[in-house]
Structures are given as C-alpha cells and as structure tokens.
Design a protein around this motif. Structure first.
Motif, mmCIF file in Angstrom:
data_model
loop_
_atom_site.group_PDB
_atom_site.id
_atom_site.type_symbol
_atom_site.label_atom_id
_atom_site.label_comp_id
_atom_site.label_asym_id
_atom_site.label_seq_id
_atom_site.Cartn_x
_atom_site.Cartn_y
_atom_site.Cartn_z
ATOM 1 N N ASP A 124 24.434 75.791 109.939
ATOM 2 C CA ASP A 124 24.817 75.481 108.560
ATOM 3 C C ASP A 124 23.544 75.463 107.715
ATOM 4 O OD1 ASP A 124 25.879 74.622 106.197
ATOM 5 O OD2 ASP A 124 26.408 72.605 106.889
ATOM 6 N N TYR A 125 23.376 76.520 106.934
ATOM 7 C CA TYR A 125 22.129 76.677 106.189
ATOM 8 C C TYR A 125 22.312 76.445 104.689
ATOM 9 C CZ TYR A 125 21.209 79.183 110.547
ATOM 10 O OH TYR A 125 21.094 79.529 111.861
ATOM 11 N N ALA A 126 23.342 75.669 104.319
ATOM 12 C CA ALA A 126 23.611 75.458 102.894
ATOM 13 C C ALA A 126 22.496 74.665 102.217
ATOM 14 C CB ALA A 126 24.943 74.733 102.719
ATOM 15 N N HIS A 127 21.809 73.815 102.979
ATOM 16 C CA HIS A 127 20.760 72.986 102.406
ATOM 17 C C HIS A 127 19.494 73.126 103.248
ATOM 18 C CE1 HIS A 127 23.715 71.083 99.775
ATOM 19 N NE2 HIS A 127 24.500 70.936 100.843
ATOM 20 N N PRO A 128 18.328 72.950 102.634
ATOM 21 C CA PRO A 128 17.073 73.059 103.396
ATOM 22 C C PRO A 128 16.853 71.838 104.268
ATOM 23 C CG PRO A 128 16.605 72.465 101.117
ATOM 24 C CD PRO A 128 18.080 72.723 101.191
ATOM 25 N N VAL A 129 15.939 71.986 105.211
ATOM 26 C CA VAL A 129 15.520 70.885 106.056
ATOM 27 C C VAL A 129 14.031 70.668 105.834
ATOM 28 C CG1 VAL A 129 15.047 72.406 108.017
ATOM 29 C CG2 VAL A 129 15.464 69.979 108.424
ATOM 30 N N GLU A 130 13.593 69.428 105.838
ATOM 31 C CA GLU A 130 12.179 69.117 105.613
ATOM 32 C C GLU A 130 11.510 68.774 106.933
ATOM 33 O OE1 GLU A 130 11.235 66.316 102.635
ATOM 34 O OE2 GLU A 130 12.411 67.309 101.062
ATOM 35 N N VAL B 32 12.333 73.984 104.530
ATOM 36 C CA VAL B 32 12.671 75.254 105.190
ATOM 37 C C VAL B 32 14.163 75.510 105.005
ATOM 38 C CG1 VAL B 32 12.651 76.553 107.345
ATOM 39 C CG2 VAL B 32 10.850 74.874 106.889
ATOM 40 N N GLN B 33 14.511 76.724 104.600
ATOM 41 C CA GLN B 33 15.924 77.084 104.463
ATOM 42 C C GLN B 33 16.131 78.516 104.933
ATOM 43 O OE1 GLN B 33 17.624 76.372 100.615
ATOM 44 N NE2 GLN B 33 19.723 76.579 101.356
ATOM 45 N N LEU B 34 17.245 78.750 105.625
ATOM 46 C CA LEU B 34 17.594 80.061 106.157
ATOM 47 C C LEU B 34 18.717 80.675 105.321
ATOM 48 C CD1 LEU B 34 17.547 79.256 109.977
ATOM 49 C CD2 LEU B 34 15.863 80.594 108.719
ATOM 50 N N PHE B 35 18.667 82.011 105.179
ATOM 51 C CA PHE B 35 19.685 82.756 104.446
ATOM 52 C C PHE B 35 20.105 83.956 105.300
ATOM 53 C CE2 PHE B 35 16.970 80.650 101.380
ATOM 54 C CZ PHE B 35 17.869 80.067 100.499
ATOM 55 N N ARG C 39 8.669 76.122 101.637
ATOM 56 C CA ARG C 39 8.094 75.667 100.363
ATOM 57 C C ARG C 39 7.439 74.319 100.571
ATOM 58 N NH1 ARG C 39 10.738 73.260 95.531
ATOM 59 N NH2 ARG C 39 12.583 73.138 96.838
ATOM 60 N N ASP C 40 6.223 74.184 100.061
ATOM 61 C CA ASP C 40 5.497 72.914 100.145
ATOM 62 C C ASP C 40 6.016 71.988 99.044
ATOM 63 O OD1 ASP C 40 3.717 70.804 100.227
ATOM 64 O OD2 ASP C 40 2.002 72.060 100.739
ATOM 65 N N VAL C 41 6.706 70.945 99.442
ATOM 66 C CA VAL C 41 7.302 70.008 98.471
ATOM 67 C C VAL C 41 6.554 68.687 98.449
ATOM 68 C CG1 VAL C 41 9.586 71.065 98.639
ATOM 69 C CG2 VAL C 41 8.964 69.228 100.217
ATOM 70 N N THR C 42 5.341 68.662 98.999
ATOM 71 C CA THR C 42 4.585 67.409 99.046
ATOM 72 C C THR C 42 4.331 66.870 97.647
ATOM 73 O OG1 THR C 42 3.491 68.230 101.049
ATOM 74 C CG2 THR C 42 2.527 66.308 99.969
ATOM 75 N N THR C 43 3.859 67.750 96.755
ATOM 76 C CA THR C 43 3.546 67.307 95.395
ATOM 77 C C THR C 43 4.785 66.812 94.675
ATOM 78 O OG1 THR C 43 1.757 68.935 95.302
ATOM 79 C CG2 THR C 43 2.508 68.011 93.221
ATOM 80 N N ILE C 44 5.907 67.499 94.879
ATOM 81 C CA ILE C 44 7.150 67.088 94.224
ATOM 82 C C ILE C 44 7.576 65.707 94.713
ATOM 83 C CG2 ILE C 44 9.586 67.656 93.928
ATOM 84 C CD1 ILE C 44 8.841 70.592 94.193
ATOM 85 N N GLU C 45 7.474 65.500 96.024
ATOM 86 C CA GLU C 45 7.883 64.198 96.567
ATOM 87 C C GLU C 45 6.932 63.090 96.123
ATOM 88 O OE1 GLU C 45 8.539 64.276 100.720
ATOM 89 O OE2 GLU C 45 10.305 65.570 100.564
ATOM 90 N N LEU C 46 5.629 63.415 96.073
ATOM 91 C CA LEU C 46 4.684 62.408 95.593
ATOM 92 C C LEU C 46 4.948 62.069 94.131
ATOM 93 C CD1 LEU C 46 1.341 63.576 97.255
ATOM 94 C CD2 LEU C 46 2.770 61.623 97.887
#
Length: 454
Positions: free
Chosen positions: A157-163, A179-182, A194-201
C-alpha cells in the motif's frame, strides 16, 4: 542501364553463342536461358553486396550496383541518416532529462519487477546510503534495511510515504527521509526520497513557538486575573491596593514588551531588506545604545556596574538605524541584566581586515555552557528560565539580533565560557561600511562611560 535492357542483352548474347553450336534451335534456346541465368546470378551478387552494406552502412553505398539497387541504397542511406539524427536528438534529450533528474533535490530510484535497482540518481544514494553506480542491479531491500521501509515494501500500500532515518542521522543531529513508491509499467516501481528534516524541525519550532507564546502570555494574565479578583472581593488597605496595582502594571508591561518584540520580528521577516539610502554613524549608534544601557543598569543595579566603550575609527554603516539600534540595544540589555551587579560590560567597534565592521559586547558574567550556544538565537530559548523571567526578558532578544544582522548581510558570533563571561559580535560586510570623513579624528568620550582607545 535499365535492368530490362541488361536482361535483354544477356539473353541475346546467350542465344548468339548457342547459334554457333551444331544443335540449331535447341542450342539457341539453351544459350538464351544460360544468358538469363547469368544475369540473374550477377544481379543477385549486387543485391547481396547491398544487403551486406545495409547490415553495417558505413560510408557511401557500394559502387556498380545498377540503377535499381543504387536507388534502393540511396533511399536507405537517407532513411538511415534521418534515423541517426532522430536517435542523436533522442539521446540528447534523454541525457538532458537524466541530468535534470540528477540535479533534482529529491532522490529517484527505478525498480524492476523483482525490486532490483534499474537506475537511480546520486541524491537517492545520499539519502539512503548506497552507491548510486555500484549498486545498480541490487535488491533495494538488501540496501535499505530499515524495518519501517521493509514493512512498507511488503505491505504493497503505497498511498502514503514512510519516514526512515537517513544516512547522515546521528545522535543530536537527526535526518528524516520520506520514501514513497509509485507503481508503473507492469510491475515496475518508481521510488522517490525526500529529506524532510528541515520541514519537521520547522514544524516543531512552530509548535514550540505557539506553546511558548501561550505560556508567556498566560503567566502574567494569571497574575493580573488573580489580583483583579482580589481587588473585587476583598476590602484592602490603600497600601495593599497600591502594591497590587503596581504588580499588575509590571505584568502588563511584561506582556506589552512581549507583543512589541513579536511585532518587531514580524516586521523584520516581512519587510524589504535595508538598502544604502540611510547612513548610520557608528559613534552615534553606539552612544544611543549605551545611553539606554546605562539607564537600565541604574534601574536594575543602582549604577554599580561598569560600562566601557572602546572606540574604533569613524565609520558609517548603510542600513536601518532603528533595526541596528534594536540589535545592539538587545545585546547591551542582556549584558546588563545577566552581568551581575558588580559586572564590567565593554562594547566597541573595529574594522576587520576584509573591510567589514565588527561591533562587540563583552561581559564578565556567569557565562553560557557550550551546549546552549547553538540554540541561543531560537525564539524563547532560555538557558535559565527562572533567571530570565526575574530579569524581565522576553526570550526574543537574540532572535531579533540574528534577524537584523542577517538582513544587513552580516553574521552574529557568540563566544562564552562558564565562569568567565560572554562576547557577542555583530559582523557587517564591507559593502555596507565606509569611513566617515566628516568626523574629526579627535575622539570624544561617550557620556557616563570609561573611554578606551584600541
């Protein structure tokens, strides 16, 4: 020569040769057939030469093929050239596309039906910790062993990414990779990282900011509300009533300072960068900030602190006077508040070797531990919350200083040693600094300060 004419000549020559034989008409027919077969053999040889050339069409087409085969060769050569041009254009577009994908800030991985890597860009290797060239053909589950990713891969189930944690993650310095698969093209899958570190910070800072603002406002409101209820329900003596009103006024002023600092930060973030239309004399800038610091020192410590100015050369700075005054005023205010009643505070300026300007504020207060230094400019960050509230700070001063300096193209430097003191340096670039020729070389001491000259 037309092919029909060639055939006719071959048949005629064969018939003429056959007529010389004693068998008469039969020999003539046999000779004609032999001539026809000879021409067919020769024509087949030319066709074979053409076919050999078509298998590897280098250079011009073979010579002496005859009109028909030369026409075929010419048309084939034109078609081959057109196909080569299209192939070169397609290859150039593909290379441009791959270069664009390589330059993308996100990782891209192409997986086959078995989950093996068919192609990936360099950023995917940076995010996930494998070699983008060496590991082509490897199973992705053998290279990325994070349990959350393996479960995501198996679930389908690749509807949402996993961190997951990135390769650069280490204690105190997290790195979060989404990470997300299509799925596409009969079982193949496209994987994006995608690096989401800055967004989460940033999201964490936003939550902390809202929580801190709520807390900073709720505390004085609670005090004011309690005093109002007391004044409404109890018959107090005039002295008690005056005392309560004084405390309420102090809490209201604390909230007013907080609101003013928040509004200042908002203006700094939303307004255009300062240009060179306004020139600020550094001597006057430091003098005004020092006057405010002296007044605060008198209120908090009764004038027992020593404030010293080390004057540098006469220079002017291109920038916003109000912003620069706010930045230096905040540094001096912090030094006065936390420097101790018998502390010594020094401020001054100098020209750096690169032509830039450095303005510093130095105190011999308790100092700041090294682990706190990287976070000092965060909004509402306090080394000692109780001490900060007792001194009347809002927790936004250094955040304002950082924004002002960055808006002027400079940087804020902080050095501190526990038990020795702290030094804060405002560095402004050479492009905003010039010598002030209108100022006399004679030095004039600032009011209320001890004067030193470097």
């Amino acid at each position: 020569m037309p092919r029909s004419f060639e055939l006719t000549i071959a048949v005629a020559l064969g018939a003429v040769v056959g007529m010389t034989w004693p068998s008469g008409m039969v020999a003539t027919l046999v000779g004609a057939l032999v001539g026809a077969w000879a021409w067919l053999w020769w024509d087949a040889r030319r066709a074979a030469r053409l076919l050999c050339w078509l298998e590897e069409p280098r250079g011009a087409s073979p010579a002496r093929l005859g009109p028909l085969w030369e026409e075929v060769a010419m048309r084939a050569r034109r078609a081959i050239k057109a196909a080569n041009r299209k192939a070169r254009k397609a290859s150039a577009r593909l290379q441009a596309l791959l270069s664009a994908i390589q330059a993308a800030p996100n990782g891209i991985v192409l997986l086959d039906k078995q989950g093996c890597i068919e192609w990936c860009n360099l950023m995917a290797g940076v995010h996930l910790g494998f070699d983008a060239r060496r590991d082509i053909g490897q199973r992705i589950r053998n290279l990325v062993r994070d349990p959350a990713f393996i479960a995501y891969l198996n679930r389908g189930d690749y509807a949402h990414p996993v961190e997951i944690d990135g390769r650069a993650a280490r204690p105190g310095h997290p790195q979060h990779i989404a990470v997300q698969l299509f799925p596409y093209s009969k079982g193949r899958r496209l994987m994006l990282t995608r690096d989401v570190t800055t967004i989460e910070l940033a999201e964490a800072m936003r939550r902390d900011f809202v929580a801190n603002v709520s807390h900073e406002i709720r505390s004085p409101l609670t005090v004011i509300t309690g005093f109002i209820e007391t004044l409404q329900t109890l018959d107090l003596a005039p002295e008690e009533r005056a005392h309560f009103l004084t405390l309420m006024q102090q809490q209201a002023q604390r909230m007013q300072r907080l609101v003013d600092d928040l509004l200042l930060l908002s203006r700094l973030e939303g307004s255009p960068l300062p240009d060179d239309s306004e020139q600020v004399g550094v001597h006057d800038w430091v003098a005004e900030a020092m006057t405010q610091a002296l007044a605060l020192s008198d209120v908090l410590h009764g004038g027992t602190q020593t404030l010293t100015v080390v004057e540098g050369p006469p220079v002017v700075v291109a920038g916003s006077r109000s912003e620069l005054l706010s930045a230096l005023g905040n540094l001096l205010s912090n030094a006065v508040r936390y420097g101790g009643s018998q502390g010594h505070i020094e401020t001054g300026w100098r020209l750096r070797a690169d032509g830039g300007l450095e303005v510093w504020v130095r105190d011999d207060g308790p100092g700041i531990a090294a682990e706190h230094l990287p976070r000092l400019t965060e909004r509402f960050y306090r080394v000692d919350r109780s001490r900060s509230r007792d001194s009347g700070g809002t927790g936004l001063g250094l955040a304002i200083v950082k924004h002002v300096v960055q808006r002027h193209g400079g940087e804020l430097g902080i050095d501190s040693t526990v038990g020795v003191g702290s030094t804060f340096r405002l560095g402004l670039p050479a492009a905003r600094v010039r010598l002030d020729d209108s100022v006399s070389s004679a030095r004039t001491g600032l009011p209320g300060t001890a004067l030193e000259t470097p």
